[in-house]
Write a protein that holds these residues in place. Structure first.
Motif: not given
Length: 1197
Positions: A290-299, A311-320, A251-253
């Motif tokens: 798919q590099d990250y999960v799209e996010y739209a939310g209230q803070v 906070t946004i979720v980052i996807n780990d893949d094996k592709v460089f 994730t990235v905060a």
């Protein structure tokens, strides 16, 4: 009728009139049924005095006697009701809707009140705006009556006018009806309708606060001015413009910051936006899409919150994929505005997926004859693509061929840096090899190596950690052979250095070859290493093409034990060949045959000696070498040179009486000569000693070595006439009277040979004393005739009325060299003239020394050079004068003290202290310690530890007193620095308190001792325990402790502290029989641990008042203990205690009592050479008990 507010108005017949045909006006009576609410109906007889009335007649109306008086309240309407009668009829007629109606019902009289604008407007609410938000593309907020409300009962809201006197700095006010036009006046009615709003200027988006000043006025006008309306709001933005995150992070905060007014709840929308990185919402599903999960939310920010994360979720893949990025944006804030960073970029790194190429090992071993070698290369990371890298060879000790041909001397076929040397990995391939052809030749070679290097990876890959590998071709190959030339060699004992041949054969002699050649004892042992031969191990080197070398050894002639030994042998062998192999024979026997070479030889050790005439005896050693197993002898005899036989030395003749005999095994003998000592001074003289006639018991006899003659020189410096002063310093009193002259005789002495005439000049030289004023100058040649050993040199000292101090001058021998003599040690003498009037005529013979009282018995060791001992900050210092038996050189100094008449007990002491050296290395100046306390004084030879602290600098000043009591010259001691590691009661240093002192808590208890108690029956026992730290002084009292400086130095300030440790029982006589400082004498203390330090309670060294205080301190547990025993009356009358509860128990003769006693404790410590600091504490002690009322009332304690 209409009435002005607050005014009286007469009711006339035009407002109220009733008529009756058969009744006079004075009998028509009006009765008020319901009086008016905001005024009164009043009647007057003379127009002067008005009285409230509830009845009046029509006649009163005609005569203007009836009036309505308004009470001035802010009412706009009033009324009263009435009935009318003529004394007979209660009915009357009224007109209603043009009809006459007969009624007895009360009638209404309406009154309209005309208001007077006399009230000042009152601002009820002025809360300001707490937030702004975006409306119609403006940052704005309405000002409603919840934020701003003024009321004035006399004025309509539309008449209440606001005027802006100081405009807002960052925005303006506008009416909704005319957007964009700033306004400076508006009314309360505008606010109530929600028309007025504050608009922020576009360019002032960074501000979070504003205000404007206004006044309010009504129609009169009454004005309320100088009011401020505050506007504050908050800004929301990202903390940073960009964030870097690893694909593996998960994730990235992203931090969202809110600044400005935090007392307001606020919300903002945080949402992602695609860039080169794409989100899960997009359609593609292949890996890497798919590099990250799209996010739209209230803070959401609650009150007082200033930081939140999105906070946004980052996807780990094996592709460089390299660095990809997407954006996060803030929008749609509620109750807040957006700040500067509303858009942040997120960079995703995935270096761990990047394909890396490397060798699987750093080193490979191969054989020359293998033919082919394949080095494995592995690929790590993303294997989905095709990658490649260049694999080429680098020559080291192994030589490579050229790229297209094979030359002789090559060890392998080179790989170049062209494209055909690339190693290619297809998709899914993770292992491949880099192949090298090896060349097998017939040359001799040791292990050789070359390198394989990976480089120039394709764009989608990079090099790993092992990008080069070392290939070792193991050796040696095609070696030559090495042997010894023979299996046995024979030499004589005196051969010295011998050479043994070493041979080399083989096909390839072109290389450098070496072999180690070493010795070892034979088996069984025969020749001894170190005795018969020198054991050795050395390297023999063959240059290219060379076939023979030699190994050299040393055979020893065994002088120590020269008996006939016969043949002896040892072994020589070859080992550790380099570039060759060993071949038989590689060992050989060396045989030593010995002959008769060891005749004993005798000779002098040295060829010349010098002897002093006064030594009278000279021993000259003779050394024998060779075979010592027999007896030998030699003659040692004298030969005259410039020294004379009989006069200067005793002769040794060349006969057998001068024989020196060596017994079996003896190596050294002395030849002794006697020298004659006379007192005549002579120049240096010489004679010789010779060796001759060697003999021996062995058939070969003996012989004399090369050193067979010795030259001896006789010197007699001690007979040289030597002239010097008898002593180095003299003292003389100034002669009395204005014309007095004092003669001082100074002895000049001559030692050594007195038989000749010696001369030397002796003169006076000015010092602080001046010739002609303080003494008469003099210079003369002193002549010593034969036999004379001293001359008196007389100097006249003059009286000098002006002089106030001791002065000195010198006497000098020389400057010319003396005639027929030499100068001794003391060639200068100092004369000090002691002044009659000098007040400081008494001076200690040496400066005093300061040491810790704990080291009083070891002054010598503590003060010597190199002593690392520093005084403890928790123990007193003592000033040791030269007249004190503890002084290092007391035995010498004591005489000076007695001579000067100094009495150690009469010495006056004072102390000087400086605070620690600061960080820049500057030391503050020394100041004299002047603050006395009830327990310590400052002119004693012991300085209590409350006057200094860690790292302080301290020195003492000592002045001797003469018989008349005058103080002499002050002498300052060495400066000592108080240690930090030698503390006794050390507390943890806490920051923020003065010099690290810490207010630790103390324990105080109050306890009743009953009648059966042995020592203190029927008393209240107060016990106080206080933790001690070095240099601290605790004060305990039941009264508040104020003004420390006077409290400690002036006894008058202490008299009110009856129950304290500031006063002793002696000082309390007549007031109280108990106190915290008890009168226990020194002997009765049971000395245990904590009371056993050197001189801790020694009354000869420390003051009695100090001992009386420090008896309460245990230096082991570091605790002060104070105990006092008071009776009830004292506790309440003298100590400030108070009875807080006193009631009788029902149906009983007992009462209940609670007594409270305050206790003040102050920890005192020094902050500078002068002045104290303190940590104050205060507690209340209380205890309760029952007692028999009868006993208490009869006055029993």
């Amino acid at each position: 009728m209409r009435v002005q507010e607050g005014v009286r108005k007469t009711i006339t017949e035009f407002e109220l009139k009733a008529t009756d045909a058969d009744t006079e006006a004075e009998y028509i009576v009006f009765t008020v049924v319901q009086p008016p609410r905001h005024g009164t109906i009043e009647r007057t007889s003379n127009g002067q005095h008005y009285r409230q009335t509830s009845t009046f007649t029509m006649d009163d109306v005609y005569q203007n006697r009836i009036s309505y008086n308004h009470d001035g309240s802010n009412s706009l309407k009033d009324r009263f009701t009435f009935t009318v009668a003529d004394g007979t009829n209660v009915f009357f007629m009224v007109e209603e809707a043009n009809k006459e109606v007969l009624t007895a019902a009360p009638q209404k009289f309406k009154i309209d009140i005309l208001p007077v604008d006399d009230g000042t407007p009152r601002i009820v609410t002025n809360l300001g705006l707490q937030w702004l938000e975006y409306m119609d593309n403006k940052a704005t907020n309405l000002i409603t009556k919840k934020e701003l409300l003024t009321i004035d009962p006399d004025t309509d809201d539309g008449q209440l006018t606001y005027e802006i006197t100081a405009e807002p700095k960052h925005g303006f006010l506008e009416s909704k009806l005319k957007p964009g036009n700033p306004i400076t006046t508006f009314t309360q009615a505008d606010i109530n309708l929600g028309l007025i709003r504050y608009v922020l200027h576009q360019e002032n988006i960074q501000e979070t606060m504003d205000n404007f000043k206004f006044l309010v006025k009504d129609s009169k006008p009454n004005v309320v001015s100088d009011n401020v309306f505050h506007i504050q709001w908050s800004l929301i933005s990202f903390e940073h413009k960009s964030y870097n995150v690893s694909e593996k992070a998960g994730t990235v905060a992203v931090t969202v910051r809110r600044t400005g007014n935090l007392n307001q709840y606020a919300i903002v929308l945080c949402r992602t936006e695609q860039g080169s990185a794409v989100s899960t919402s997009s359609t593609g599903t292949q890996p890497g899409q798919q590099d990250y999960v799209e996010y739209a939310g209230q803070v959401q920010f609650d009150e007082r919150e200033d930081t939140k994360v999105c906070t946004i979720v980052i996807n780990d893949d094996k592709v460089f994929e390299g660095v990809e990025s997407f954006h996060v944006e803030l929008s749609m804030p509620v109750y807040a505005l957006l700040g500067t960073n509303t858009r942040a970029v997120i960079n995703i790194n995935d270096t761990e997926d990047e394909p890396t190429l490397q060798f699987d090992k750093k080193t490979y071993h191969v054989n020359e004859s293998t033919g082919f070698f394949s080095a494995p290369i592995e690929r790590k990371g993303d294997t989905s693509s095709t990658v490649s890298a260049l694999c080429y060879t680098v020559a080291k000790s192994a030589k490579g061929s050229t790229l297209h041909a094979l030359e002789s001397g090559s060890d392998y076929k080179s790989r170049g840096m062209s494209g055909d040397s690339r190693v290619i990995f297809g998709p899914g391939v993770s292992m491949s090899t880099c192949d090298v052809k090896l060349i097998d030749d017939s040359e001799y070679e040791l292990s050789e190596e070359f390198e394989l290097v990976l480089s120039d990876a394709s764009d989608n890959a990079r090099m790993g950690d092992v990008s080069s590998a070392k290939i070792i071709i193991d050796g040696p190959n095609d070696a030559s052979t090495v042997t010894l030339g023979n299996a046995t060699f024979t030499f004589t004992e005196d051969a010295g250095t011998i050479e043994i041949p070493v041979l080399r054969q083989g096909s390839d002699l072109s290389s450098l070859t070496s072999v180690w050649c070493a010795t070892r004892p034979s088996d069984p042992p025969s020749a001894s290493p170190g005795v018969d031969y020198i054991p050795s191990s050395k390297k023999v080197e063959f240059k290219p093409g060379k076939t023979e070398e030699t190994c050299s050894l040393t055979i020893m002639d065994d002088i120590q034990n020269p008996s006939i030994e016969g043949p002896e042998s040892f072994v020589i062998f070859l080992s550790s060949p380099q570039g060759a192999v060993l071949q038989e024979p590689y060992e050989a026997n060396i045989v030593i045959t010995d002959t008769f070479q060891d005749i004993p030889a005798m000779q002098f050790e040295k060829t010349s000696y010098t002897v002093k005439e006064k030594d009278t005896v000279l021993h000259i050693p003779i050394i024998r070498t060779g075979d010592l197993s027999f007896r030998s002898s030699v003659r040692c005899f004298t030969r005259t040179m410039s020294a004379m036989v009989m006069d200067d030395f005793v002769e040794r003749r060349n006969t057998d009486e001068s024989l020196i005999t060596f017994l079996k095994g003896e190596k050294v003998k002395n030849c002794t000569v006697h020298i004659n000592d006379d007192s005549v001074f002579e120049p240096e003289e010489e004679f010789q000693l010779h060796l001759g006639t060697p003999q021996g018991d062995h058939w070969s006899g003996g012989m004399i070595g090369p050193n067979d003659i010795v030259a001896v020189t006789i010197t007699n410096d001690e007979d040289a006439p030597t002239i010097e002063f008898e002593q180095a310093s003299y003292q003389v009193r100034e002669p009395p009277g204005p014309d007095g002259v004092e003669a001082l005789n100074i002895k000049v002495i001559r030692r050594g040979d007195l038989d000749r005439t010696s001369k030397i000049r002796c003169s006076t030289r000015d010092g602080s004393a001046q010739s002609g004023v303080d003494y008469n100058p003099k210079s003369r040649v002193l002549k010593f005739t034969p036999g004379m050993d001293h001359i008196m040199f007389k100097v006249e000292i003059l009286s000098n009325e002006d002089r106030e101090w001791h002065e000195s001058f010198s006497l000098v021998l020389g400057p010319d060299d003396p005639v027929e003599a030499v100068l001794g040690e003391i060639t200068t003498a100092t004369v000090t003239i002691l002044d009659q009037e000098a007040a400081g005529s008494l001076i200690l013979p040496a400066p005093p020394i300061v040491v810790s009282l704990a080291d009083y018995d070891h002054v010598q060791e503590v003060t010597k050079e190199g002593s690392k001992k520093t005084p403890s900050p928790g123990y007193p210092l003592v000033c040791v004068t030269p007249c004190d038996p503890h002084y290092p050189k007391y035995s010498v100094m004591n005489e000076h003290c007695e001579e000067a008449g100094i009495n150690q007990t009469q010495v006056h002491f004072s102390w000087e202290v400086a605070t620690p050296t600061d960080s820049s290395g500057a030391r503050s100046p020394f100041e004299t310690v002047t603050d006395t306390t009830p327990y310590t004084s400052v002119n004693h030879r012991v300085l209590d530890s409350i006057y200094f602290s860690r790292r302080f600098h301290v020195r003492c000043v000592a002045q001797a007193r003469d018989k008349a009591g005058h103080l002499g010259t002050p002498l300052r001691s060495n400066i000592i620095t108080i240690g930090t590691d030698s503390s006794i009661c050390h507390t943890p240093v806490t920051t923020g308190t003065a010099r690290g002192f810490q207010a630790q808590s103390f324990i105080a208890t109050l306890k009743y001792l009953d009648v059966k108690h042995k020592e203190h029956p029927n008393r209240i026992h107060i016990s106080v325990q206080i933790p001690h730290q070095d240099g601290m002084l605790p004060l305990v009292s039941t009264m508040p402790l104020h003004n420390l400086h006077f409290l400690l130095s002036e006894s008058i300030y202490r008299q009110q502290h009856v129950c304290s440790n500031l006063v002793t029982i002696k000082e309390l006589q007549g007031l109280s029989e108990s106190g915290f400082l008890d009168d226990v004498s020194y002997d009765s203390i049971s000395l245990g641990p904590g009371y056993d330090r050197p001189y801790q309670f020694n009354p000869n060294v420390r003051e009695a008042k100090s001992i009386q205080l420090y008896k309460h301190l245990n230096l082991k547990s570091c605790i002060w203990t104070f105990d006092a025993y008071y009776d009830m009356t004292e506790l309440i009358d003298v100590c400030g205690g108070s009875v807080t509860a006193d009631f009788q128990v029902r149906d009983s003769a007992q009462s209940f009592l609670t007594v409270q006693v305050p206790l003040y404790v102050s920890y005192i410590y020094v902050t500078a050479p002068r002045g104290w600091a303190s940590l104050e504490h205060h507690t209340e002690m209380e205890f309760s008990f029952f007692y028999d009322t009868v006993l208490w009332r009869t006055g029993q304690d």
